[in-house]
Design a protein around this motif. Structure first.
Motif, PDB file in Angstrom:
ATOM      1  N   TRP A 113       9.575  -0.282  -8.909  1.00  0.00           N
ATOM      2  CA  TRP A 113       8.182  -0.617  -8.654  1.00  0.00           C
ATOM      3  C   TRP A 113       7.292  -0.249  -9.831  1.00  0.00           C
ATOM      4  O   TRP A 113       7.580   0.702 -10.563  1.00  0.00           O
ATOM      5  CB  TRP A 113       7.682   0.116  -7.409  1.00  0.00           C
ATOM      6  N   PRO A 114       6.200  -0.985  -9.987  1.00  0.00           N
ATOM      7  CA  PRO A 114       5.251  -0.655 -11.057  1.00  0.00           C
ATOM      8  C   PRO A 114       4.539   0.673 -10.787  1.00  0.00           C
ATOM      9  O   PRO A 114       4.509   1.153  -9.656  1.00  0.00           O
ATOM     10  CB  PRO A 114       4.255  -1.816 -11.028  1.00  0.00           C
ATOM     11  N   ASP A 115       3.975   1.222 -11.842  1.00  0.00           N
ATOM     12  CA  ASP A 115       3.313   2.529 -11.750  1.00  0.00           C
ATOM     13  C   ASP A 115       2.289   2.587 -10.615  1.00  0.00           C
ATOM     14  O   ASP A 115       2.207   3.577  -9.901  1.00  0.00           O
ATOM     15  CB  ASP A 115       2.603   2.858 -13.075  1.00  0.00           C
ATOM     16  N   ALA A 116       1.506   1.518 -10.461  1.00  0.00           N
ATOM     17  CA  ALA A 116       0.425   1.541  -9.465  1.00  0.00           C
ATOM     18  C   ALA A 116       0.988   1.733  -8.060  1.00  0.00           C
ATOM     19  O   ALA A 116       0.405   2.470  -7.246  1.00  0.00           O
ATOM     20  CB  ALA A 116      -0.393   0.259  -9.549  1.00  0.00           C
ATOM     21  N   ALA A 151       2.107   5.533  -3.513  1.00  0.00           N
ATOM     22  CA  ALA A 151       3.053   6.263  -2.654  1.00  0.00           C
ATOM     23  C   ALA A 151       2.813   7.766  -2.754  1.00  0.00           C
ATOM     24  O   ALA A 151       2.808   8.476  -1.752  1.00  0.00           O
ATOM     25  CB  ALA A 151       4.494   5.917  -3.048  1.00  0.00           C
ATOM     26  N   VAL A 152       2.587   8.246  -3.980  1.00  0.00           N
ATOM     27  CA  VAL A 152       2.307   9.673  -4.175  1.00  0.00           C
ATOM     28  C   VAL A 152       1.003  10.033  -3.450  1.00  0.00           C
ATOM     29  O   VAL A 152       0.939  11.030  -2.722  1.00  0.00           O
ATOM     30  CB  VAL A 152       2.206  10.025  -5.675  1.00  0.00           C
ATOM     31  N   ASN A 179       0.852  -1.196   0.000  1.00  0.00           N
ATOM     32  CA  ASN A 179       0.000   0.000   0.000  1.00  0.00           C
ATOM     33  C   ASN A 179       0.887   1.245   0.000  1.00  0.00           C
ATOM     34  O   ASN A 179       2.116   1.135   0.077  1.00  0.00           O
ATOM     35  CB  ASN A 179      -0.940  -0.015   1.213  1.00  0.00           C
ATOM     36  N   GLY A 180       0.231   2.386  -0.094  1.00  0.00           N
ATOM     37  CA  GLY A 180       0.980   3.628  -0.233  1.00  0.00           C
ATOM     38  C   GLY A 180       1.874   3.925   0.951  1.00  0.00           C
ATOM     39  O   GLY A 180       2.997   4.404   0.795  1.00  0.00           O
ATOM     40  N   LYS A 181       1.382   3.609   2.145  1.00  0.00           N
ATOM     41  CA  LYS A 181       2.161   3.906   3.344  1.00  0.00           C
ATOM     42  C   LYS A 181       3.442   3.078   3.355  1.00  0.00           C
ATOM     43  O   LYS A 181       4.533   3.597   3.601  1.00  0.00           O
ATOM     44  CB  LYS A 181       1.318   3.616   4.579  1.00  0.00           C
ATOM     45  N   GLU A 182       3.272   1.793   3.068  1.00  0.00           N
ATOM     46  CA  GLU A 182       4.423   0.901   3.049  1.00  0.00           C
ATOM     47  C   GLU A 182       5.430   1.362   1.990  1.00  0.00           C
ATOM     48  O   GLU A 182       6.643   1.359   2.215  1.00  0.00           O
ATOM     49  CB  GLU A 182       3.917  -0.501   2.706  1.00  0.00           C
TER      50      GLU A 182
END
Ligand code: HEC
Length: 99
Positions: A82-85, A90-91, A23-26
């Motif tokens: 990492w892949p785009d997703a 993360a953004v 996930n984004g946080k990780e």
């Protein structure tokens, strides 16, 4: 991780998802915080609302693009593979932290 075990059971294959933040946080903690938590080398620092206000104003699409392509002294993909997703997540997480 659960998915990973299921996949292993079915196919006895390597599970690349192990390496990938879920996930984004990780993703942020693993790949972006080293620079963006402190603002090293001029990276927009998480918590600097003035600077992030300008970035957020550019729109997430633009931030995704700069992250994927690299920008200034930041390497493409923030130096990850990492892949785009994952990068978009993360953004998104950084944007959430700076609202
Ligand atoms: C090695 C340090 C470093 C890492 C790791 C890093 N960044 Fe950056 N990032 C920077 C720097 C430096 C800038 C400012 C670049 C510039 O404008 O010259 C920046 C800028 C940005 C920007 C704003 C782009 C802009 O127009 O200024 C975004 C969005 C961003 N990074 C996202 C990420 C994400 C997402 C990750 C993790 C996948 C990440 N960064 C990892 C150093 C880093």
């Amino acid at each position: 991780m659960l998915l990973c075990i299921a996949a292993l059971g079915l196919a006895a294959a390597r599970c690349p998802a192990d390496e990938l933040p879920q996930n984004g946080k990780e993703a942020y903690l693993k790949g972006c915080a080293s620079c963006h938590a402190t603002g090293i080398d001029g990276a927009p620092r998480v918590g600097d609302h003035a600077q992030w206000g300008l970035l957020i104003g550019m729109g997430k699409r633009t931030l995704y693009k700069y992250t994927i392509q690299g920008r200034g002294t930041m390497a493409p993909r923030g130096g990850t593979n990492w892949p785009d997703a994952t990068l978009r997540a993360a953004v998104d997480y950084m944007v959430e932290l700076n609202k």
